[in-house]
Design a protein around this motif. Structure first.
Motif, PDB file in Angstrom:
ATOM      1  N   UNK A 189       7.127  21.372 -18.163  1.00 29.42           N
ATOM      2  CA  UNK A 189       7.068  20.482 -17.002  1.00 29.42           C
ATOM      3  C   UNK A 189       5.630  20.188 -16.593  1.00 29.42           C
ATOM      4  N   UNK A 190       4.781  21.197 -16.624  1.00 23.39           N
ATOM      5  CA  UNK A 190       3.375  20.989 -16.263  1.00 23.39           C
ATOM      6  C   UNK A 190       2.700  20.037 -17.242  1.00 23.39           C
ATOM      7  N   UNK A 191       2.957  20.226 -18.526  1.00 20.29           N
ATOM      8  CA  UNK A 191       2.373  19.351 -19.542  1.00 20.29           C
ATOM      9  C   UNK A 191       2.906  17.932 -19.388  1.00 20.29           C
ATOM     10  N   UNK A 192       4.217  17.798 -19.125  1.00 19.51           N
ATOM     11  CA  UNK A 192       4.823  16.473 -18.992  1.00 19.51           C
ATOM     12  C   UNK A 192       4.209  15.694 -17.843  1.00 19.51           C
ATOM     13  N   UNK A 193       3.966  16.369 -16.708  1.00 24.87           N
ATOM     14  CA  UNK A 193       3.368  15.684 -15.568  1.00 24.87           C
ATOM     15  C   UNK A 193       1.967  15.198 -15.890  1.00 24.87           C
ATOM     16  N   UNK A 194       1.184  16.041 -16.521  1.00 27.92           N
ATOM     17  CA  UNK A 194      -0.171  15.635 -16.891  1.00 27.92           C
ATOM     18  C   UNK A 194      -0.142  14.553 -17.959  1.00 27.92           C
ATOM     19  N   UNK A 195       0.842  14.644 -18.847  1.00 29.54           N
ATOM     20  CA  UNK A 195       0.928  13.673 -19.932  1.00 29.54           C
ATOM     21  C   UNK A 195       1.201  12.270 -19.389  1.00 29.54           C
ATOM     22  N   UNK A 196       2.221  12.116 -18.548  1.00 28.58           N
ATOM     23  CA  UNK A 196       2.584  10.778 -18.097  1.00 28.58           C
ATOM     24  C   UNK A 196       1.505  10.185 -17.199  1.00 28.58           C
ATOM     25  N   UNK A 197       0.787  11.014 -16.465  1.00 28.29           N
ATOM     26  CA  UNK A 197      -0.329  10.508 -15.669  1.00 28.29           C
ATOM     27  C   UNK A 197      -1.405   9.927 -16.581  1.00 28.29           C
ATOM     28  N   UNK A 198      -1.763  10.658 -17.635  1.00 33.23           N
ATOM     29  CA  UNK A 198      -2.754  10.157 -18.579  1.00 33.23           C
ATOM     30  C   UNK A 198      -2.243   8.965 -19.370  1.00 33.23           C
ATOM     31  N   UNK A 199      -0.966   8.988 -19.705  1.00 36.66           N
ATOM     32  CA  UNK A 199      -0.351   7.915 -20.483  1.00 36.66           C
ATOM     33  C   UNK A 199      -0.415   6.592 -19.724  1.00 36.66           C
TER      34      UNK A 199
ATOM     35  N   UNK B  58       0.833  -1.208   0.000  1.00 41.93           N
ATOM     36  CA  UNK B  58       0.000   0.000   0.000  1.00 41.93           C
ATOM     37  C   UNK B  58       0.865   1.254   0.000  1.00 41.93           C
ATOM     38  N   UNK B  59       1.867   1.274   0.853  1.00 41.13           N
ATOM     39  CA  UNK B  59       2.747   2.438   0.923  1.00 41.13           C
ATOM     40  C   UNK B  59       3.574   2.578  -0.358  1.00 41.13           C
ATOM     41  N   UNK B  60       4.062   1.460  -0.882  1.00 42.43           N
ATOM     42  CA  UNK B  60       4.845   1.482  -2.114  1.00 42.43           C
ATOM     43  C   UNK B  60       4.053   2.128  -3.244  1.00 42.43           C
ATOM     44  N   UNK B  61       2.790   1.725  -3.400  1.00 45.37           N
ATOM     45  CA  UNK B  61       1.975   2.238  -4.499  1.00 45.37           C
ATOM     46  C   UNK B  61       1.550   3.678  -4.268  1.00 45.37           C
ATOM     47  N   UNK B  62       1.330   4.050  -3.019  1.00 43.40           N
ATOM     48  CA  UNK B  62       0.996   5.445  -2.724  1.00 43.40           C
ATOM     49  C   UNK B  62       2.179   6.359  -3.011  1.00 43.40           C
ATOM     50  N   UNK B  63       3.376   5.895  -2.721  1.00 40.27           N
ATOM     51  CA  UNK B  63       4.571   6.689  -2.966  1.00 40.27           C
ATOM     52  C   UNK B  63       4.894   6.790  -4.458  1.00 40.27           C
ATOM     53  N   UNK B  64       4.470   5.784  -5.235  1.00 39.75           N
ATOM     54  CA  UNK B  64       4.814   5.713  -6.665  1.00 39.75           C
ATOM     55  C   UNK B  64       3.572   5.407  -7.491  1.00 39.75           C
ATOM     56  N   UNK B  65       2.651   6.362  -7.613  1.00 38.17           N
ATOM     57  CA  UNK B  65       1.373   6.081  -8.286  1.00 38.17           C
ATOM     58  C   UNK B  65       1.500   5.743  -9.769  1.00 38.17           C
ATOM     59  N   UNK B  66       2.594   6.120 -10.413  1.00 39.92           N
ATOM     60  CA  UNK B  66       2.769   5.808 -11.836  1.00 39.92           C
ATOM     61  C   UNK B  66       3.425   4.449 -12.054  1.00 39.92           C
ATOM     62  N   UNK B  67       4.007   3.878 -11.027  1.00 38.07           N
ATOM     63  CA  UNK B  67       4.798   2.658 -11.171  1.00 38.07           C
ATOM     64  C   UNK B  67       3.926   1.478 -11.587  1.00 38.07           C
ATOM     65  N   UNK B  68       4.273   0.771 -12.671  1.00 39.43           N
ATOM     66  CA  UNK B  68       3.545  -0.456 -13.023  1.00 39.43           C
ATOM     67  C   UNK B  68       3.774  -1.522 -11.956  1.00 39.43           C
ATOM     68  N   UNK B  69       2.697  -2.013 -11.368  1.00 44.60           N
ATOM     69  CA  UNK B  69       2.778  -2.998 -10.292  1.00 44.60           C
ATOM     70  C   UNK B  69       1.863  -4.170 -10.646  1.00 44.60           C
ATOM     71  N   UNK B  70       2.341  -5.379 -10.385  1.00 44.56           N
ATOM     72  CA  UNK B  70       1.520  -6.565 -10.623  1.00 44.56           C
ATOM     73  C   UNK B  70       1.897  -7.642  -9.625  1.00 44.56           C
TER      74      UNK B  70
END
Length: 325
Positions: free
Chosen positions: A227-237, A143-155
């Motif tokens: 930088x603002x666009x990049x952050x929004x981009x990778x979240x959507x990506x 839970x903590x790992x995923x909260x700290x790294x919301x973009x990280x692919x986890x399985x």
């Protein structure tokens, strides 16, 4: 971009976190391991593993009394099943937060399913009297790992037995690693535009609406800060790739690619391609069949746009990820 049936060369293995027991380390509560052959053999050719056992890391012995997630009426705690003096809730949370921040450079993570520390989801939660609490949770470390790294692919290793989930996870890891390399090299406007162009058809197979939204976002680079666009981009990506691809969306991408061969194919070859795509759509053949056919045609009629698309070429053939989806 490679234009034959081989995967692009992998200059280095991709850093991926993993629950230590999945590599064969005897760190489980009973002194055993849960070595996973797909993780240790197939994926290890592409992944450089960073093993973690949070239970050992916080000082629990091996072997050790088992622990579980327990609802005390206010919060989920991590306590001993039989040895009630064992209470490691805060220790596990603190370690998860610290390790999650420390491992932000990873490109993916494979967790041990059902573990009270490492389970990604659906870990049983009990009441203090030992009866089921009526809900489940992620493991305390996970839970903590995923909260700290919301973009990280986890399985979880168990879910990797599902061909679609397996292909989707490995794809997300490869793509996220490409993003990390782009950032490490110094993100530019041109780099972001190129990244989107390279992944456009992959995005289309997962979430066409988000693909179009991301395209519009990139087109506004001249109006908003990079930088603002990049952050929004990778979240959507990453959110787009997390949506499972379907046969229908894959078929749409395959027809889109077939359009780039208009004028280059004999009518008999075009009919064959349509037949194979429809066979895939109907579940008669796996994705590798139409993909291989289109790769063949593009070798003889190369197209600059298609050559840069990762959709046809990203998947390592020895993993056979497209053979079962």
């Amino acid at each position: 971009m490679a234009t034959d049936e081989e995967s692009p060369p992998q200059p280095q293995r991709i850093p991926v976190g993993v629950s230590s027991c999945l590599l064969g380390e005897e760190v489980r509560y009973d002194g055993t391991h849960k070595r996973n052959p797909f993780v240790t053999e197939a994926l290890s050719r592409y992944f450089e593993y960073v093993p973690v056992c949070p239970e050992v890391a916080i000082g629990l012995s091996t072997p050790r009394p088992p622990i579980r997630l327990e609802w005390d009426g206010e919060r989920v705690r991590v306590r001993g099943v039989r040895h009630r003096s064992i209470e490691v809730t805060e220790a596990m949370a603190d370690y998860g937060r610290r390790k999650g921040a420390e491992l932000g450079w990873l490109s993916g993570y494979i967790l041990k399913s059902k573990s009270p520390s490492c389970g990604m989801e659906r870990v049983k939660v009990y009441k203090e009297d030992g009866h089921p609490a009526g809900f489940s949770s992620a493991g305390a470390y996970a839970r903590q790992l995923m909260e700290q790294n919301p973009l990280l692919p986890v399985e979880e290793e168990g879910r990797l037995n599902d061909p679609a989930l397996r292909e989707g996870f490995v794809c997300r890891v490869f793509c996220y690693h490409r993003w990390q390399r782009l950032r490490a090299a110094g993100l530019t406007r041109g780099g972001l535009v190129g990244f989107h162009a390279d992944h456009k058809l992959l995005l289309m197979a997962h979430d066409e609406q988000r693909m179009r939204e991301l395209g519009r976002l990139v087109s506004r680079l001249g109006e908003e800060g990079l930088e603002a666009v990049a952050q929004r981009y990778i979240q959507g990506f990453m959110a787009a790739l997390a949506r499972p691809a379907t046969r229908g969306r894959h078929a749409n991408v395959l027809y889109h690619l077939l359009g780039y061969l208009k004028g280059d194919l004999e009518e008999s070859d075009r009919r064959e391609a349509v037949t194979v795509i429809e066979q895939y759509r109907q579940g008669m053949v796996p994705l590798i069949v139409p993909v291989t056919l289109l790769r063949h045609h593009f070798r003889h009629a190369p197209d600059p746009y298609v050559e840069r698309q990762l959709y046809l070429y990203w998947s390592p053939p020895d993993l056979a990820l497209l053979n079962a989806v």
